[in-house]
Design an enzyme around this catalytic site. Sequence first.
Site, PDB file in Angstrom:
ATOM      1  N   CYS A 106       0.817  -1.206   0.000  1.00  0.00           N
ATOM      2  CA  CYS A 106       0.000   0.000   0.000  1.00  0.00           C
ATOM      3  C   CYS A 106       0.856   1.264   0.000  1.00  0.00           C
ATOM      4  O   CYS A 106       1.576   1.533  -0.958  1.00  0.00           O
ATOM      5  CB  CYS A 106      -0.987  -0.051   1.169  1.00  0.00           C
ATOM      6  SG  CYS A 106      -2.438   0.986   0.973  1.00  0.00           S
ATOM      7  N   HIS A 107       0.822   2.060   1.063  1.00  0.00           N
ATOM      8  CA  HIS A 107       1.590   3.304   1.153  1.00  0.00           C
ATOM      9  C   HIS A 107       2.998   3.095   1.734  1.00  0.00           C
ATOM     10  O   HIS A 107       3.775   4.035   1.811  1.00  0.00           O
ATOM     11  CB  HIS A 107       0.836   4.329   2.005  1.00  0.00           C
ATOM     12  CG  HIS A 107      -0.362   4.899   1.335  1.00  0.00           C
ATOM     13  ND1 HIS A 107      -1.564   4.223   1.264  1.00  0.00           N
ATOM     14  CD2 HIS A 107      -0.549   6.065   0.678  1.00  0.00           C
ATOM     15  CE1 HIS A 107      -2.448   4.961   0.612  1.00  0.00           C
ATOM     16  NE2 HIS A 107      -1.860   6.087   0.238  1.00  0.00           N
TER      17      HIS A 107
END
Length: 182
Positions: A106-107
Site C-alpha cells: 500500500c503506502h
Amino acid sequence: MQIAFLVAPKGVEQIELTESWQAVIDSGETPHLISTRSGRIQAFDHLEKAETFPVDRTVDAAKVSDYAGLVLPGGLANPDALRMDKTAVKFVRDFFDAGKPVAAICHAPWTLIEADVVRGRTLTSFPSLQTDIRNAGGTWVDEQVKVCTAGPSTLITSRRPGDLEAFCSTFLSEFSQAVQRA
C-alpha cells in the site's frame, strides 16, 4: 525464521498488519513487532481507530541480523511517520545493505523512498504513490504483487488490502528462499 514488522506508534492499517502477521504464524514462523517507541501501537481501519498491539522491540534495539526479512504494512500515517524517523529509515536501509528481503504494501513504499532503496527497482504500491516512486528513480507498475530482484535484496510489493492473499504467500515464499540461500 523470525520476521520483523516495522510500524509507527500510530497509523498502521490494521488488516495489512494482522493478515500478514497471521500468515507468518500460520507458516510456522515468528513475527516480531518493531516500532519507534515501546508499549503498544495504535492500528487503524482506514481513518478510524482500531485495535492496539504490543511492541516486541524498539527499532533502536532491533538488529537486522536477527531477522530473515522485513514486512512494512501500510496505512497513510504509518509510513509517513516512519520516513521521518532516522532510526527507522536506517533499519529499512540496513535490510537492503544486508541483502535481506523486504515486503511493503500500500503506502509503505514511502518509507522505501526515504531509505533511498527504490532507484533502479520495479515495484507497485497504492496508485497515489506512483509519481513519488518514479521521482525516486523506480519504475511503478499496476500489479497485484511485484517481486523485484534488482540489487542485493529482493523487494516484494503490493497495492492494497485486496491484494493481501497474494502478498502474503509471495513474501513468505521469497523469505523462505532467501533463508535457504543464506
